[in-house]
Design a protein around this motif. Structure first.
Motif, PDB file in Angstrom:
ATOM      1  N   ASP A 165       0.825  -1.206   0.000  1.00 11.49           N
ATOM      2  CA  ASP A 165       0.000   0.000   0.000  1.00 11.49           C
ATOM      3  C   ASP A 165       0.860   1.258   0.000  1.00 11.49           C
ATOM      4  OD1 ASP A 165      -2.595   1.271   0.133  1.00 11.49           O
ATOM      5  OD2 ASP A 165      -2.060   1.844   2.183  1.00 11.49           O
ATOM      6  N   ARG A 166       1.935   1.251   0.789  1.00 14.24           N
ATOM      7  CA  ARG A 166       2.832   2.412   0.815  1.00 14.24           C
ATOM      8  C   ARG A 166       3.474   2.619  -0.555  1.00 14.24           C
ATOM      9  NH1 ARG A 166       4.253   0.195   5.853  1.00 14.24           N
ATOM     10  NH2 ARG A 166       6.142  -0.733   4.955  1.00 14.24           N
ATOM     11  N   TYR A 167       3.873   1.539  -1.188  1.00 17.69           N
ATOM     12  CA  TYR A 167       4.489   1.636  -2.515  1.00 17.69           C
ATOM     13  C   TYR A 167       3.495   2.226  -3.518  1.00 17.69           C
ATOM     14  CZ  TYR A 167       6.985   0.327  -6.776  1.00 17.69           C
ATOM     15  OH  TYR A 167       7.635   0.368  -7.980  1.00 17.69           O
ATOM     16  N   ARG A 168       2.244   1.746  -3.464  1.00 16.24           N
ATOM     17  CA  ARG A 168       1.229   2.271  -4.390  1.00 16.24           C
ATOM     18  C   ARG A 168       1.053   3.773  -4.227  1.00 16.24           C
ATOM     19  NH1 ARG A 168      -3.856  -1.771  -3.459  1.00 16.24           N
ATOM     20  NH2 ARG A 168      -3.763  -0.629  -1.489  1.00 16.24           N
ATOM     21  N   GLN A 169       1.018   4.213  -2.980  1.00 16.96           N
ATOM     22  CA  GLN A 169       0.796   5.639  -2.729  1.00 16.96           C
ATOM     23  C   GLN A 169       1.979   6.490  -3.161  1.00 16.96           C
ATOM     24  OE1 GLN A 169      -0.800   6.588   1.193  1.00 16.96           O
ATOM     25  NE2 GLN A 169      -1.536   4.475   1.412  1.00 16.96           N
ATOM     26  N   ALA A 170       3.188   5.926  -3.030  1.00 14.37           N
ATOM     27  CA  ALA A 170       4.389   6.704  -3.360  1.00 14.37           C
ATOM     28  C   ALA A 170       4.773   6.618  -4.835  1.00 14.37           C
ATOM     29  CB  ALA A 170       5.564   6.226  -2.505  1.00 14.37           C
ATOM     30  N   SER A 171       4.576   5.429  -5.450  1.00  8.04           N
ATOM     31  CA  SER A 171       5.109   5.200  -6.797  1.00  8.04           C
ATOM     32  C   SER A 171       4.087   4.748  -7.817  1.00  8.04           C
ATOM     33  CB  SER A 171       6.242   4.151  -6.733  1.00  8.04           C
ATOM     34  OG  SER A 171       7.239   4.536  -5.816  1.00  8.04           O
ATOM     35  N   GLY A 172       2.853   4.546  -7.387  1.00 12.51           N
ATOM     36  CA  GLY A 172       1.840   4.068  -8.322  1.00 12.51           C
ATOM     37  C   GLY A 172       1.727   2.554  -8.298  1.00 12.51           C
ATOM     38  N   PRO A 173       0.884   1.966  -9.137  1.00 13.98           N
ATOM     39  CA  PRO A 173       0.613   0.529  -9.112  1.00 13.98           C
ATOM     40  C   PRO A 173       1.861  -0.304  -9.403  1.00 13.98           C
ATOM     41  CG  PRO A 173      -1.029   1.692 -10.426  1.00 13.98           C
ATOM     42  CD  PRO A 173       0.060   2.670 -10.144  1.00 13.98           C
ATOM     43  N   LEU A 174       1.942  -1.447  -8.762  1.00 12.60           N
ATOM     44  CA  LEU A 174       2.980  -2.431  -9.059  1.00 12.60           C
ATOM     45  C   LEU A 174       2.692  -3.048 -10.426  1.00 12.60           C
ATOM     46  CD1 LEU A 174       2.874  -4.062  -5.565  1.00 12.60           C
ATOM     47  CD2 LEU A 174       5.002  -3.252  -6.563  1.00 12.60           C
ATOM     48  N   SER A 175       3.731  -3.241 -11.234  1.00 14.06           N
ATOM     49  CA  SER A 175       3.510  -3.817 -12.565  1.00 14.06           C
ATOM     50  C   SER A 175       4.455  -4.955 -12.910  1.00 14.06           C
ATOM     51  CB  SER A 175       3.630  -2.730 -13.639  1.00 14.06           C
ATOM     52  OG  SER A 175       4.938  -2.164 -13.629  1.00 14.06           O
ATOM     53  N   THR A 176       5.524  -5.140 -12.145  1.00 11.05           N
ATOM     54  CA  THR A 176       6.475  -6.206 -12.470  1.00 11.05           C
ATOM     55  C   THR A 176       6.733  -7.099 -11.266  1.00 11.05           C
ATOM     56  OG1 THR A 176       8.527  -5.065 -11.841  1.00 11.05           O
ATOM     57  CG2 THR A 176       7.630  -4.604 -14.036  1.00 11.05           C
ATOM     58  N   THR A 177       7.222  -8.300 -11.556  1.00 12.46           N
ATOM     59  CA  THR A 177       7.566  -9.248 -10.489  1.00 12.46           C
ATOM     60  C   THR A 177       8.717  -8.714  -9.641  1.00 12.46           C
ATOM     61  OG1 THR A 177       9.010 -10.405 -12.064  1.00 12.46           O
ATOM     62  CG2 THR A 177       6.786 -11.261 -11.777  1.00 12.46           C
ATOM     63  N   ALA A 178       9.662  -8.031 -10.272  1.00 10.11           N
ATOM     64  CA  ALA A 178      10.802  -7.500  -9.522  1.00 10.11           C
ATOM     65  C   ALA A 178      10.353  -6.447  -8.520  1.00 10.11           C
ATOM     66  CB  ALA A 178      11.842  -6.917 -10.479  1.00 10.11           C
ATOM     67  N   GLU A 179       9.414  -5.593  -8.919  1.00  9.99           N
ATOM     68  CA  GLU A 179       8.900  -4.577  -8.003  1.00  9.99           C
ATOM     69  C   GLU A 179       8.238  -5.230  -6.791  1.00  9.99           C
ATOM     70  OE1 GLU A 179       7.762  -0.983 -11.147  1.00  9.99           O
ATOM     71  OE2 GLU A 179       6.247  -2.453 -10.561  1.00  9.99           O
ATOM     72  N   LEU A 180       7.391  -6.232  -7.033  1.00 11.33           N
ATOM     73  CA  LEU A 180       6.706  -6.895  -5.920  1.00 11.33           C
ATOM     74  C   LEU A 180       7.704  -7.617  -5.026  1.00 11.33           C
ATOM     75  CD1 LEU A 180       4.196  -7.769  -4.392  1.00 11.33           C
ATOM     76  CD2 LEU A 180       3.953  -9.675  -6.007  1.00 11.33           C
ATOM     77  N   ALA A 181       8.671  -8.315  -5.612  1.00 15.27           N
ATOM     78  CA  ALA A 181       9.665  -9.034  -4.805  1.00 15.27           C
ATOM     79  C   ALA A 181      10.442  -8.080  -3.908  1.00 15.27           C
ATOM     80  CB  ALA A 181      10.613  -9.814  -5.723  1.00 15.27           C
ATOM     81  N   ALA A 182      10.786  -6.917  -4.432  1.00 14.89           N
ATOM     82  CA  ALA A 182      11.528  -5.929  -3.639  1.00 14.89           C
ATOM     83  C   ALA A 182      10.679  -5.375  -2.507  1.00 14.89           C
ATOM     84  CB  ALA A 182      12.015  -4.797  -4.548  1.00 14.89           C
TER      85      ALA A 182
END
Length: 306
Positions: A165-182
């Motif tokens: 949720d914090r990532y979405r608010q700061a950077s927008g929707p997750l779109s890749t596996t690498a982003e989610l893994a991080a």
């Protein structure tokens, strides 16, 4: 990597076909075709009048099945919940090899793996339904926590959900596996030796987005309808949630039930007889480490068809 170069090693290949006790003239179901290892061996044991029907939601698996030029074989682009479409008591054996195949994991474009960057998809059937990225875009923290906890058995589910949720608010929707893994790695600070922090979260989202457990429950129920008396149900699972469902289903439908109001009456005839479980040999695990968590359970259809 060139499309089509990913390979798959069928787990418990000979053990599963042996457990089916193949009747050469029978009609069998491979409920999860994958790359066809079980199907090809089963076909080799059928007579000219035998038949094999396979199911798979994955278009790549359906394409692979087209290479089997055998009039006794057919493939359906459907999930195995549709087993109930087969005629009642018409099937000699049902084989379910659950989970995700190696080509699905190894192809970054499918989005199943946290090891290779790709689109955050994870759908078995890419022609329909929401991808993981689409679901995560609007899912509430409470919903994400529930899914990651219940389908991934992740004790840090709340931390992971809040990090997403914090990532979405700061950077927008997750779109890749690498982003989610991080993002998951930032929230999960400890994990069993050799386990990536993202393992449980990726498992949870894959199971949820494909409704895997719900489909398994429906397919197991359907197997009671389509199996002939004496027909075998063989299920290979790869994690505890699947195996628990299979174990409980076989136990519930094979346990003798007595009528307490008539203590001397014969027990109610149950539809299944559970025949035990098998694990891969040490040799198989050494040659294919992905097989190490596999559990195969076998039951036989008893009594009259329901």
């Amino acid at each position: 990597m060139v499309k089509g170069t990913w390979t798959h090693r069928t787990v418990l290949l000979n053990e599963a076909i042996t457990a089916l006790q193949v009747n050469p003239d029978g009609h069998y179901i491979d409920a999860t075709f994958g790359r066809g290892g079980h199907s090809r061996l089963l076909l080799s044991q059928l007579s000219p009048s035998g038949r094999l029907t396979a199911f798979d939601k994955d278009l790549d698996a359906v394409a692979e099945a087209q290479s089997i030029k055998d009039p006794r074989f057919s493939i359906r682009h459907q999930g195995f919940m549709h087993l109930d479409q087969m005629p009642e008591a018409s099937i000699s054996g049902v084989l379910m090899d659950l989970g995700v195949s190696s080509p699905q994991i190894d192809n970054p474009e499918r989005g199943f793996s946290f090891r290779n960057e790709g689109p955050l998809d994870m759908r078995m059937d890419t022609t329909r339904g929401q991808s993981v990225a689409e679901w995560l875009q609007d899912a509430s923290v409470e919903s994400m926590t529930e899914v990651i906890r219940d389908y991934g058995e992740e004790r840090f589910a709340g931390l992971v959900a809040r990090a997403i949720d914090r990532y979405r608010q700061a950077s927008g929707p997750l779109s890749t596996t690498a982003e989610l893994a991080a993002v998951v790695a930032s929230a999960v600070k400890t994990r069993e030796p050799g386990k990536d922090p993202a393992t449980r979260t990726f498992q949870a989202l894959r199971i949820f987005i494909n409704a895997e457990l719900e489909e398994l429950e429906q397919a197991l129920k359907a197997s009671l309808k389509v199996l002939q008396p004496g027909g075998r149900l063989v299920v290979i699972s790869f994690h505890s949630l699947e195996d628990r469902i299979v174990k409980q289903f076989m136990a519930a439908h094979s346990r003798e039930v007595y009528d307490r109001r008539a203590p001397f009456a014969a027990p109610k005839v149950m539809p299944l007889k559970a025949l035990g479980r098998t694990k891969p040999s040490n040799e198989e695990v050494a040659g294919n480490p992905r097989s190490r968590s596999a559990v195969m359970r076998v039951a036989e259809r008893a009594g009259e068809a329901v």
